[in-house]
Design an enzyme around this catalytic site. Structure first.
Site, PDB file in Angstrom:
ATOM      1  N   HIS A  12       0.561  -0.977   0.337  1.00 18.21           N
ATOM      2  CA  HIS A  12      -0.497  -0.062   0.366  1.00 18.21           C
ATOM      3  C   HIS A  12       0.835   1.340   0.009  1.00 18.21           C
ATOM      4  CE1 HIS A  12      -2.723   2.708   2.496  1.00 18.21           C
ATOM      5  NE2 HIS A  12      -3.473   2.400   1.318  1.00 18.21           N
TER       6      HIS A  12
ATOM      7  N   VAL B  17       1.665   3.990   1.730  1.00 19.92           N
ATOM      8  CA  VAL B  17       2.157   4.311   2.840  1.00 19.92           C
ATOM      9  C   VAL B  17       3.397   2.650   3.527  1.00 19.92           C
ATOM     10  CG1 VAL B  17      -0.200   5.964   3.833  1.00 19.92           C
ATOM     11  CG2 VAL B  17       0.134   3.258   4.425  1.00 19.92           C
ATOM     12  N   LYS B  18       2.899   2.130   3.152  1.00 24.95           N
ATOM     13  CA  LYS B  18       4.497   1.551   3.127  1.00 24.95           C
ATOM     14  C   LYS B  18       5.558   1.370   3.036  1.00 24.95           C
ATOM     15  CE  LYS B  18       1.428  -0.887   5.701  1.00 24.95           C
ATOM     16  NZ  LYS B  18      -0.256  -0.608   5.417  1.00 24.95           N
ATOM     17  N   HIS B  19       7.183   0.625   3.128  1.00 23.58           N
ATOM     18  CA  HIS B  19       8.439   0.924   2.713  1.00 23.58           C
ATOM     19  C   HIS B  19       8.594   0.770   0.879  1.00 23.58           C
ATOM     20  CE1 HIS B  19       7.436  -0.510   6.510  1.00 23.58           C
ATOM     21  NE2 HIS B  19       8.870  -0.392   6.894  1.00 23.58           N
TER      22      HIS B  19
END
Ligand SMILES: Cc1ncc(COP(=O)(O)O)c(C=O)c1O
Length: 407
Positions: A199, A201-203
């Site tokens: 997603h 917002v992930k790394h």
């Protein structure tokens, strides 16, 4: 001319000027020209899905995580569902997880008709407490889903030891923890199956997307089939073998991750270490300030863990304030700081209350944490100025509402 200290300025929520002119989100992707180029290249190719980029992304991911197999999915939730299926969860079975997670961790157990059983978290890391987990095991328990909350690896040694003793499968929800390390090993190489999310917002991101890593070849085969309708070969394999025949061997789904975004994931993976380094630097800066600030408990880090810092959740010491968490949250938002709360404990969602009769009070550590948590902005694209703004806004709001100074 003297400048007014942040703490003495009127809060934006009371009509003062905000610390920032523009909104700073709590999480955000970074896309560069190489990412765009990689996606465009696939758009010009023959394979938009089920093409060569899938294997390239999966192989690179498996190598990074230190796992024998990596199987991509259309989301972290689809990946969790596939892992629950692969663990053979069925109606009548139970699987244990933490209440302090995103609803998908519990939901994937329900997709299989099995029952999610929650066990409370440890007070420091807010990860599944191994002792509470052990207490919740029954003859019906088949699996455990520890979550690496905020990117801090769960208590994997203790959880694996208990799970092995009871013949349980360990499915680690590492949607927050790509790149985290536990006792020197990468998350993704430790549990029976480890689940990741891409997603934004992930790394790293593929828009939507997920991955399961495993060292078990049987699990890998089932995971691959499950994401492709339960079919034993994919379209590209059939084309290269000049074959039309295939068999559907289990009831699967279409959970495939298209080549278009596998190319993006592959490109993003090259920047993962730099992303992690930046997140760790932001966390260090926050912690250096907040550990001495009255009223704030920064996230704990255990000596065996090197967290990936998906989130930076502080806990408020509410007795030092004249207002509640909701007011502090609103005041920070008014300063244009995109704070958030992770998580509403899963058992307190209306669906879980209605279906399982939860009323609150069942998991006191998770529920107490929930009442005090605020996630501060944390993403690899944050500038030093962004970090300064967060610190300034938190200082302004916290000091205004009652905490009188440093310890
Ligand atoms: C702990 C956890 N598990 C599962 C998921 C689901 O991942 P996705 O959004 O990729 O479906 C998330 C997503 O935020 C998550 O934070």
């Amino acid at each position: 001319m003297t400048t007014t200290p942040a703490s003495l300025r009127t809060l934006a929520i009371d009509g003062g000027s905000p610390v920032r002119a523009t909104f700073l989100p709590y999480g955000r992707q970074s896309i560069d020209e190489a990412d765009i180029h990689a996606v465009v290249e696939v758009l010009r190719s023959d394979w938009l899905t089920t093409g060569p980029k899938i294997a390239e992304f999966e192989d690179a991911f498996a190598a990074y995580a230190g796992a024998s197999h990596a199987i991509s999915f259309s989301s972290g939730t689809a990946a969790l569902h596939a892992a629950a299926f692969t663990a053979d969860l069925k109606p009548g079975d139970e699987a244990i997880t933490t209440p302090l997670t995103f609803a998908a961790t519990g939901n994937c157990i329900l997709y299989q008709g099995a029952t999610p059983v929650f066990a409370d978290v440890s007070p420091d890391t807010l990860n599944l407490n191994p002792e509470k987990f052990a207490e919740r095991i029954t003859p019906k328990t088949r699996a455990v889903f520890p979550v690496d909350y905020a990117g801090h690896p769960a208590d994997l040694t203790a959880i694996l030891e208990i799970a092995r003793k009871h013949g349980l499968i360990v499915i680690e929800d590492a949607c927050h923890a790509l790149g985290a390390e536990y006792r020197g090993a990468r998350v993704g190489s430790i549990a029976d199956m480890t689940v990741f999310s891409f997603h934004p917002v992930k790394h790293i991101t593929t828009g939507e997307g997920g991955m399961v890593t495993t060292n078990n070849p049987h699990f890998a085969e089932t995971l691959r089939r499950f994401r492709n309708h339960g079919i034993s070969s994919d379209a590209r394999q059939r084309q290269s073998a000049a074959q039309w025949y295939y068999e559907m061997v289990l009831l699967g789904f279409n959970y495939r991750l298209p080549d278009i975004v596998c190319a993006l994931g592959l490109q993003q993976l090259k920047r993962l270490e730099a992303n992690l380094a930046r997140r760790r630097a932001v966390a260090d800066r926050y912690t250096a300030v907040f550990r001495d600030m009255l009223g704030i408990v920064p996230p704990a880090v255990r000596s065996e863990a090197n967290p990936a810092w998906h989130l930076y959740p502080i806990r408020l010491d509410l007795k030092t304030f004249v207002v509640d968490r909701a007011q502090i949250f609103r005041a920070l938002r008014a300063e244009n700081i995109g704070v958030n709360v992770h998580y509403i404990p899963v058992h307190l969602h209306l669906y879980y209350r209605d279906r399982f009769g939860y009323r609150g009070g069942e998991f006191p550590v998770a529920e107490d944490a929930y009442s005090r948590l605020i996630s501060l902005p944390m993403f690899h694209g944050m500038t030093d100025k962004d970090v300064d703004d967060v610190i300034q806004a938190v200082t302004k709001v916290i000091e205004h509402y009652g905490a009188t100074g440093k310890n």
